[in-house]
Design an enzyme around this catalytic site. Structure first.
Site, PDB file in Angstrom:
ATOM      1  N   ARG A 180       0.899  -1.373  -0.050  1.00 23.90           N
ATOM      2  CA  ARG A 180       0.277  -0.114   0.054  1.00 23.90           C
ATOM      3  C   ARG A 180       0.715   1.229  -0.164  1.00 23.90           C
ATOM      4  NH1 ARG A 180      -1.973  -3.439  -1.131  1.00 23.90           N
ATOM      5  NH2 ARG A 180      -3.765  -4.828  -0.264  1.00 23.90           N
ATOM      6  N   SER A 230     -10.563  -1.194   3.831  1.00 24.93           N
ATOM      7  CA  SER A 230      -9.728  -1.422   5.066  1.00 24.93           C
ATOM      8  C   SER A 230      -9.366   0.022   5.453  1.00 24.93           C
ATOM      9  CB  SER A 230      -8.625  -2.189   4.727  1.00 24.93           C
ATOM     10  OG  SER A 230      -9.264  -3.515   4.368  1.00 24.93           O
ATOM     11  N   GLU A 300      -4.856   3.341   6.625  1.00 23.79           N
ATOM     12  CA  GLU A 300      -4.444   3.298   5.062  1.00 23.79           C
ATOM     13  C   GLU A 300      -5.261   4.295   4.363  1.00 23.79           C
ATOM     14  OE1 GLU A 300      -4.928  -0.871   3.526  1.00 23.79           O
ATOM     15  OE2 GLU A 300      -5.898  -0.046   1.737  1.00 23.79           O
TER      16      GLU A 300
HETATM   17  C1  FAD Z   1     -15.426  -1.366  -0.289  1.00 30.72           C
HETATM   18  C2  FAD Z   1     -14.113  -1.331  -0.832  1.00 30.72           C
HETATM   19  C3  FAD Z   1     -12.971  -2.387  -0.695  1.00 30.72           C
HETATM   20  C4  FAD Z   1     -11.843  -1.973  -1.007  1.00 30.72           C
HETATM   21  N1  FAD Z   1     -10.956  -3.190  -1.205  1.00 30.72           N
HETATM   22  C5  FAD Z   1      -9.728  -2.791  -1.315  1.00 30.72           C
HETATM   23  C6  FAD Z   1      -8.676  -3.823  -1.617  1.00 30.72           C
HETATM   24  O1  FAD Z   1      -9.013  -4.895  -1.583  1.00 30.72           O
HETATM   25  N2  FAD Z   1      -7.399  -3.440  -1.666  1.00 30.72           N
HETATM   26  C7  FAD Z   1      -6.964  -2.399  -1.747  1.00 30.72           C
HETATM   27  O2  FAD Z   1      -5.594  -1.907  -2.014  1.00 30.72           O
HETATM   28  N3  FAD Z   1      -7.845  -1.229  -1.654  1.00 30.72           N
HETATM   29  C8  FAD Z   1      -9.149  -1.374  -1.256  1.00 30.72           C
HETATM   30  N4  FAD Z   1     -10.022  -0.332  -1.326  1.00 30.72           N
HETATM   31  C9  FAD Z   1      -9.235   0.850  -1.103  1.00 30.72           C
HETATM   32  C10 FAD Z   1      -9.398   1.691  -2.687  1.00 30.72           C
HETATM   33  O3  FAD Z   1     -10.505   1.411  -3.386  1.00 30.72           O
HETATM   34  C11 FAD Z   1      -7.970   1.802  -3.158  1.00 30.72           C
HETATM   35  O4  FAD Z   1      -7.026   2.037  -2.421  1.00 30.72           O
HETATM   36  C12 FAD Z   1      -7.984   2.183  -4.399  1.00 30.72           C
HETATM   37  O5  FAD Z   1      -6.489   1.933  -5.318  1.00 30.72           O
HETATM   38  C13 FAD Z   1      -8.083   3.883  -4.365  1.00 30.72           C
HETATM   39  O6  FAD Z   1      -8.348   4.262  -5.688  1.00 30.72           O
HETATM   40  P1  FAD Z   1      -9.318   5.801  -5.937  1.00 30.72           P
HETATM   41  O7  FAD Z   1      -9.307   5.989  -7.262  1.00 30.72           O
HETATM   42  O8  FAD Z   1     -10.389   5.672  -5.279  1.00 30.72           O
HETATM   43  O9  FAD Z   1      -8.063   6.825  -5.160  1.00 30.72           O
HETATM   44  P2  FAD Z   1      -8.545   7.769  -4.136  1.00 30.72           P
HETATM   45  O10 FAD Z   1      -9.462   7.376  -3.039  1.00 30.72           O
HETATM   46  O11 FAD Z   1      -9.336   8.804  -4.798  1.00 30.72           O
HETATM   47  O12 FAD Z   1      -7.239   8.540  -3.628  1.00 30.72           O
HETATM   48  C14 FAD Z   1      -6.348   7.683  -2.899  1.00 30.72           C
HETATM   49  C15 FAD Z   1      -4.881   8.494  -2.871  1.00 30.72           C
HETATM   50  O13 FAD Z   1      -4.326   8.555  -4.113  1.00 30.72           O
HETATM   51  C16 FAD Z   1      -4.041   9.757  -4.620  1.00 30.72           C
HETATM   52  N5  FAD Z   1      -4.641   9.814  -6.089  1.00 30.72           N
HETATM   53  C17 FAD Z   1      -5.667   9.237  -6.569  1.00 30.72           C
HETATM   54  N6  FAD Z   1      -5.368   9.273  -8.119  1.00 30.72           N
HETATM   55  C18 FAD Z   1      -4.180   9.802  -8.494  1.00 30.72           C
HETATM   56  C19 FAD Z   1      -3.533   9.943  -9.323  1.00 30.72           C
HETATM   57  N7  FAD Z   1      -3.897   9.823 -10.756  1.00 30.72           N
HETATM   58  N8  FAD Z   1      -2.318  10.515  -9.318  1.00 30.72           N
HETATM   59  C20 FAD Z   1      -1.619  11.111  -8.334  1.00 30.72           C
HETATM   60  N9  FAD Z   1      -2.284  10.719  -7.062  1.00 30.72           N
HETATM   61  C21 FAD Z   1      -3.663   9.890  -6.851  1.00 30.72           C
HETATM   62  C22 FAD Z   1      -5.343  10.589  -3.665  1.00 30.72           C
HETATM   63  O14 FAD Z   1      -4.611  12.063  -3.590  1.00 30.72           O
HETATM   64  C23 FAD Z   1      -5.357  10.093  -2.529  1.00 30.72           C
HETATM   65  O15 FAD Z   1      -4.262  10.483  -1.553  1.00 30.72           O
HETATM   66  C24 FAD Z   1     -11.387  -0.707  -1.063  1.00 30.72           C
HETATM   67  C25 FAD Z   1     -12.267   0.386  -0.842  1.00 30.72           C
HETATM   68  C26 FAD Z   1     -13.596   0.289  -0.647  1.00 30.72           C
HETATM   69  C27 FAD Z   1     -14.561   1.446  -0.685  1.00 30.72           C
END
Ligand code: FAD
Length: 307
Positions: A180, A230, A300
């Site tokens: 992560r 998480s 996280e």
């Molecule tokens: C129900 C549920 C289940 C999940 N299961 C998992 C799992 O199994 N494994 C896991 O790893 N995660 C899981 N997650 C967490 C999440 O989905 C992941 O961390 C995902 O990769 C985040 O992507 P996002 O586009 O939503 O990022 P965001 O939440 O929008 O951003 C996360 C971070 O990344 C930065 N960011 C986003 N996009 C960019 C970009 N293009 N360039 C630079 N920085 C950027 C943001 O500024 C922030 O700091 C889960 C979440 C939920 C709600």
């Protein structure tokens, strides 16, 4: 930023290369996070991959702070919102190109969509990503993973926008990808595009794994409540959910925020939670687990805005 004066100036300048639909003013971030929480962003823009460096250069020129959001699925945004510009990397930055065993995806593309398309083409293995609700950009930044797989396994390179608004291509090995974690936030890079080097695999095998993982999520995770997945990173040789449950915190509530009854590793928005509720609950959990087990849980979930 002085809202009255600079908001108008920056919107006028943004209007020279973005459409009106791409620029939103005083946009509630609760609409853009899976927690369904967060106050207003002064300005919220949704550029394409080509337009994004221009937004960064403009923010630099006007000395306006900017923040990046993908699908907001790992994000807790302050009740006071975000001062400056939120750059949302979603639909206009969404595309998938497949050539041989190589997949190139825009940062705004849904990770699940790429995983699905890869399976259709008989390319593995992004099956672990079925059910992770992030974008490609967010997944690379977080080195998202599950069920023994992670982004690092197949990521070859990324195209990023630097703090100065320049575009660079970086090899995956130079991103310091680990559990992560990547060096992307500390370098101030914005992911524009990711290239994956895949292996030929049977579609049927990939589909079977994806179904198994999805079913496992439905069985174990509180998917009926808004959350950010998480809430805490897995501590060394332990599990956050188990420590929290053993500490007697199952169902613990602060306002509308709750430690899930179904999976203690998830903090959920059970009933109109504020960001302050979630934040306070997270601090309480950290303190309690630390006192009882001498383990310091690390969130996280990323925080955005003032807490
Ligand atoms: C129900 C549920 C289940 C999940 N299961 C998992 C799992 O199994 N494994 C896991 O790893 N995660 C899981 N997650 C967490 C999440 O989905 C992941 O961390 C995902 O990769 C985040 O992507 P996002 O586009 O939503 O990022 P965001 O939440 O929008 O951003 C996360 C971070 O990344 C930065 N960011 C986003 N996009 C960019 C970009 N293009 N360039 C630079 N920085 C950027 C943001 O500024 C922030 O700091 C889960 C979440 C939920 C709600």
């Amino acid at each position: 930023m002085s809202k009255e004066i600079n908001t108008k100036e920056i919107i006028d300048r943004l209007n020279s290369f973005l459409t009106e639909e791409q620029i939103l003013v005083n946009e509630p971030m609760s609409k853009h996070t899976t927690f369904r929480i967060g106050g207003d962003a002064d300005i919220h823009v949704s550029p394409s991959v080509d337009e994004l460096p221009k937004v960064v250069s403009l923010c630099n020129e006007l000395n306006v702070p900017y923040y990046v959001v993908g699908n907001g699925s790992n994000l807790l945004v302050s009740d006071n919102g975000v001062r400056g510009v939120v750059i949302s990397i979603r639909r206009p930055a969404e595309y998938i190109k497949i050539e041989g065993n190589t997949i190139v995806a825009g940062a705004g593309t849904s990770l699940a969509k790429v995983s699905n398309q890869a399976a259709k083409e008989g390319l593995g293995d992004l099956s672990f990503a079925a059910g992770i609700p992030g974008t490609i950009g967010g997944a690379v930044v977080m080195n998202a993973g599950a069920y023994g797989g992670e982004i690092k396994d197949t990521l070859k390179s990324v195209k990023v926008c630097t703090k100065d608004g320049n575009v660079l291509e970086i090899e995956a090995k130079d991103l310091d990808l680990s559990y992560r974690h990547s060096c992307i936030p500390e370098k101030g890079y914005i992911v524009l595009e990711a290239t994956f080097e895949m292996q030929p695999m049977e579609e049927e095998e990939l589909r079977a794994k994806m179904t198994e993982y999805r079913n496992s999520r439905v069985a174990k995770q509180p998917l009926n409540f808004p959350s950010a997945g998480s809430t805490f990173k897995r501590p060394k040789d332990n599990f956050a959910g188990k420590l929290i449950e053993d500490a007697g915190l199952k169902g613990y509530q602060v306002g509308g925020a709750q430690v899930s009854e179904k999976h203690c590793g998830f903090v959920v928005n059970a009933n109109g939670a504020t960001a302050k509720d979630v934040y306070t609950l997270i601090q309480d959990v950290i303190k309690d687990v630390e006192n009882k087990y001498d383990v310091t849980l690390e969130p996280e979930v990323k925080m955005m805005g003032e807490f």
